[in-house]
Motif scaffolding. Sequence first.
Motif, PDB file in Angstrom:
ATOM      1  N   ALA A 104       0.949 -71.251 -70.723  1.00 49.25           N
ATOM      2  CA  ALA A 104      -0.141 -72.210 -70.507  1.00 49.25           C
ATOM      3  C   ALA A 104      -0.598 -72.250 -69.052  1.00 49.25           C
ATOM      4  O   ALA A 104      -1.803 -72.152 -68.746  1.00 49.25           O
ATOM      5  CB  ALA A 104       0.295 -73.605 -70.970  1.00 49.25           C
ATOM      6  N   GLN A 105       0.345 -72.360 -68.125  1.00 46.69           N
ATOM      7  CA  GLN A 105      -0.033 -72.472 -66.718  1.00 46.69           C
ATOM      8  C   GLN A 105      -0.536 -71.154 -66.148  1.00 46.69           C
ATOM      9  O   GLN A 105      -1.309 -71.140 -65.187  1.00 46.69           O
ATOM     10  CB  GLN A 105       1.173 -72.966 -65.898  1.00 46.69           C
ATOM     11  CG  GLN A 105       0.842 -73.306 -64.455  1.00 46.69           C
ATOM     12  CD  GLN A 105       2.071 -73.682 -63.645  1.00 46.69           C
ATOM     13  OE1 GLN A 105       3.188 -73.678 -64.163  1.00 46.69           O
ATOM     14  NE2 GLN A 105       1.892 -74.003 -62.384  1.00 46.69           N
ATOM     15  N   VAL A 106      -0.070 -70.049 -66.751  1.00 44.14           N
ATOM     16  CA  VAL A 106      -0.439 -68.725 -66.224  1.00 44.14           C
ATOM     17  C   VAL A 106      -1.954 -68.560 -66.187  1.00 44.14           C
ATOM     18  O   VAL A 106      -2.517 -67.988 -65.239  1.00 44.14           O
ATOM     19  CB  VAL A 106       0.210 -67.612 -67.065  1.00 44.14           C
ATOM     20  CG1 VAL A 106      -0.241 -66.236 -66.597  1.00 44.14           C
ATOM     21  CG2 VAL A 106       1.729 -67.729 -67.016  1.00 44.14           C
ATOM     22  N   TRP A 107      -2.655 -69.092 -67.219  1.00 46.90           N
ATOM     23  CA  TRP A 107      -4.103 -68.885 -67.293  1.00 46.90           C
ATOM     24  C   TRP A 107      -4.843 -69.552 -66.134  1.00 46.90           C
ATOM     25  O   TRP A 107      -5.945 -69.163 -65.794  1.00 46.90           O
ATOM     26  CB  TRP A 107      -4.641 -69.414 -68.624  1.00 46.90           C
ATOM     27  CG  TRP A 107      -3.930 -68.788 -69.783  1.00 46.90           C
ATOM     28  CD1 TRP A 107      -3.063 -69.388 -70.642  1.00 46.90           C
ATOM     29  CD2 TRP A 107      -3.982 -67.408 -70.173  1.00 46.90           C
ATOM     30  NE1 TRP A 107      -2.568 -68.485 -71.551  1.00 46.90           N
ATOM     31  CE2 TRP A 107      -3.115 -67.256 -71.277  1.00 46.90           C
ATOM     32  CE3 TRP A 107      -4.656 -66.293 -69.692  1.00 46.90           C
ATOM     33  CZ2 TRP A 107      -2.923 -66.038 -71.918  1.00 46.90           C
ATOM     34  CZ3 TRP A 107      -4.468 -65.068 -70.316  1.00 46.90           C
ATOM     35  CH2 TRP A 107      -3.609 -64.954 -71.417  1.00 46.90           C
ATOM     36  N   SER A 108      -4.221 -70.546 -65.505  1.00 43.55           N
ATOM     37  CA  SER A 108      -4.881 -71.253 -64.401  1.00 43.55           C
ATOM     38  C   SER A 108      -4.396 -70.807 -63.029  1.00 43.55           C
ATOM     39  O   SER A 108      -4.884 -71.316 -62.020  1.00 43.55           O
ATOM     40  CB  SER A 108      -4.647 -72.768 -64.525  1.00 43.55           C
ATOM     41  OG  SER A 108      -5.327 -73.285 -65.640  1.00 43.55           O
ATOM     42  N   MET A 109      -3.432 -69.884 -62.978  1.00 43.65           N
ATOM     43  CA  MET A 109      -2.949 -69.434 -61.667  1.00 43.65           C
ATOM     44  C   MET A 109      -4.047 -68.635 -60.967  1.00 43.65           C
ATOM     45  O   MET A 109      -4.706 -67.789 -61.587  1.00 43.65           O
ATOM     46  CB  MET A 109      -1.697 -68.578 -61.835  1.00 43.65           C
ATOM     47  CG  MET A 109      -0.505 -69.345 -62.406  1.00 43.65           C
ATOM     48  SD  MET A 109       0.101 -70.647 -61.321  1.00 43.65           S
ATOM     49  CE  MET A 109       0.986 -69.684 -60.101  1.00 43.65           C
ATOM     50  N   PRO A 110      -4.265 -68.881 -59.673  1.00 46.24           N
ATOM     51  CA  PRO A 110      -5.402 -68.249 -58.990  1.00 46.24           C
ATOM     52  C   PRO A 110      -5.193 -66.783 -58.653  1.00 46.24           C
ATOM     53  O   PRO A 110      -6.153 -66.072 -58.343  1.00 46.24           O
ATOM     54  CB  PRO A 110      -5.535 -69.080 -57.710  1.00 46.24           C
ATOM     55  CG  PRO A 110      -4.145 -69.596 -57.467  1.00 46.24           C
ATOM     56  CD  PRO A 110      -3.543 -69.824 -58.820  1.00 46.24           C
ATOM     57  N   GLY A 111      -3.933 -66.297 -58.693  1.00 49.33           N
ATOM     58  CA  GLY A 111      -3.678 -64.912 -58.323  1.00 49.33           C
ATOM     59  C   GLY A 111      -3.599 -64.751 -56.821  1.00 49.33           C
ATOM     60  O   GLY A 111      -3.410 -65.730 -56.080  1.00 49.33           O
ATOM     61  N   LEU A 112      -3.734 -63.504 -56.350  1.00 53.39           N
ATOM     62  CA  LEU A 112      -3.611 -63.207 -54.921  1.00 53.39           C
ATOM     63  C   LEU A 112      -4.958 -63.421 -54.245  1.00 53.39           C
ATOM     64  O   LEU A 112      -5.788 -62.511 -54.159  1.00 53.39           O
ATOM     65  CB  LEU A 112      -3.127 -61.765 -54.733  1.00 53.39           C
ATOM     66  CG  LEU A 112      -2.768 -61.351 -53.300  1.00 53.39           C
ATOM     67  CD1 LEU A 112      -1.690 -62.254 -52.721  1.00 53.39           C
ATOM     68  CD2 LEU A 112      -2.320 -59.899 -53.269  1.00 53.39           C
ATOM     69  N   VAL A 113      -5.201 -64.619 -53.794  1.00 58.16           N
ATOM     70  CA  VAL A 113      -6.458 -64.959 -53.131  1.00 58.16           C
ATOM     71  C   VAL A 113      -6.148 -65.478 -51.739  1.00 58.16           C
ATOM     72  O   VAL A 113      -5.064 -66.000 -51.469  1.00 58.16           O
ATOM     73  CB  VAL A 113      -7.246 -66.023 -53.926  1.00 58.16           C
ATOM     74  CG1 VAL A 113      -7.678 -65.467 -55.267  1.00 58.16           C
ATOM     75  CG2 VAL A 113      -6.400 -67.279 -54.127  1.00 58.16           C
ATOM     76  N   SER A 114      -7.109 -65.321 -50.844  1.00 57.95           N
ATOM     77  CA  SER A 114      -6.880 -65.753 -49.469  1.00 57.95           C
ATOM     78  C   SER A 114      -6.920 -67.270 -49.348  1.00 57.95           C
ATOM     79  O   SER A 114      -6.283 -67.864 -48.479  1.00 57.95           O
ATOM     80  CB  SER A 114      -7.923 -65.135 -48.538  1.00 57.95           C
ATOM     81  OG  SER A 114      -9.228 -65.483 -48.970  1.00 57.95           O
TER      82      SER A 114
END
Length: 417
Positions: free
Chosen positions: A54-64
Motif C-alpha cells: 500500500a505505501q509503496v505506491w506513494s513512495m516518491p523514489g529517488l528525487v532531489s
Amino acid sequence: MHEELTALAERLAALGEQPAPPPQDAVNEAMIRNWRQALGDTRDWGEEAPPAMAQVWSMPGLVSRKEPSAADDILQTLNANGYTGVVATNCEHTYDQPVRVGERLRSTARFGSLVGPKQTGMGLGYFVTWYQTWYVGEERVAEMLFRVLKFQPVKRRPKGKPSAPAIGLDTEFFWEGAREGELRVQKCGECGELRHPPGPMCPACNSTKRDHITASGRGTVYSYVVHHHPPVPGRTPPYVVALVELEEGPRIIGNVLGAEPSEVSVGMPVELTFEKVDDEVTLPQWRPAGRPAPEPKAVPERVSDWPSSEIPLTPTFIISTAIATRDFTPVHHDVALARAQGSKDIFLNILTTMGLVQRYVLEHNPDAVLAGMKVRLGAPAYAGDALVLTGTREGDTVTVRGTVSLGDHVNATVTLR
C-alpha cells in the motif's frame, strides 16, 4: 525548541485530513513483480497488488526534493535542532478492499501526534506519528499509521572495546567493591561529606582528598521509571529502573529485581542485591526489602504453531528490497551515511519488514485474506544478520515474531478476514 514543536504539532493536527502528493504510477505489474522478486514472495497475486505494498505506491523514489508530507514541518524542525537520526518504529495497515492492476490511487494525509523528548537506546528523541489514506475514486482502500523516532545520534564506541561502565580513578573503588559484594559510597577525606556518583572534588569543601564507606545496603525508592522500549540486551521488559535513596543519604540508580512494575512505588523499602554481568563487572541492584535475592530469570520462549522461516540479511537483500519498496533513505543503502546517523550498518526498512510478515503469514495460510497488520519494530535488522520468523494463529488473529541476533526485530499482529 520543545514549546515551538508542541505549538507546531497542535497547528498541524488541527488541519485534519489534507490531500497528499498523488502516486506517480498506476498500480502496475512491473512494480509488483520487482517487489515479489526482491522479497522472495512466490504467491500468485493475479490482478491484485499485495496489500503490504500500500505505501509503496506513494513512495516518491529517488528525487532531489520530496513533496511535503503531514509531518515534514515537525521533522525539519527536529533536524535543524540536532535530531538528525531517524528510525521507523510502528506501522499499522488497515485493508478495506483489494487494489488491482490498472487502478490509480489518490491519497490523503493527516498529522497524528508528537511525543517526547524521551531517552531511548538510539539517543534522546521524539516520536512523530502521522496517517495516510488511499482511495480509488471515493472509496477508501487502505489506511496507514506511521511512526518514526527522530533522535540525536549517540557517538558509538570504537569496535573492539567492551560495552562496560567507564571505570577510572574516580570510580575504580566503587566497581571493585561491587565485585566483592560491597556498596561503597565516596566520602570526603576532609569534611566527611558523602557523595554519589563519585567525583574528584568534594562539592561541600572542595577538597580532593577521598575516602569511602561501605553502605548498609538499605534504602527507599525515591523515584522510578518502567522501561518498555527499546530492547536492551539481557533485559526482559517491562522492568523498573529506580533512583534509591540510601539510609546514609546519597541516591543511586539501579534496577528493582524480583518485583513486578505494579508492585513498585515511591517510598518503598528496598535492599541491595548484586547482579554479576561477567568477571569484570558486577552491578549493584535492588530488591523489595525482606525478599530473597531473585533467581536469574530465563527468557520465556514463545511457542510457535508454524515452522520458523530464516531469511539471511545480506547487503544485497537489504538494498534490493529497499529499492523495490521505493525507499531511498540512505540508512538502507549507504554504510557511511548509516553510521553517521548513529547506526552500525545499513538495516532492513520497515516496508520490507511488512512485506516479509505478510509473506510468512500467507505461506502458512494460502487462502487467507488480510484485513490489517500492526507492526512494532525493536532491534535493527542489520546487514550480515538473519531474520527468523515464527507465528501463532488464534482465530482470525496471527501473531508473528521476528528475531535477529540483537533480540526481537519485529512483533506483528495480522488480522485475517
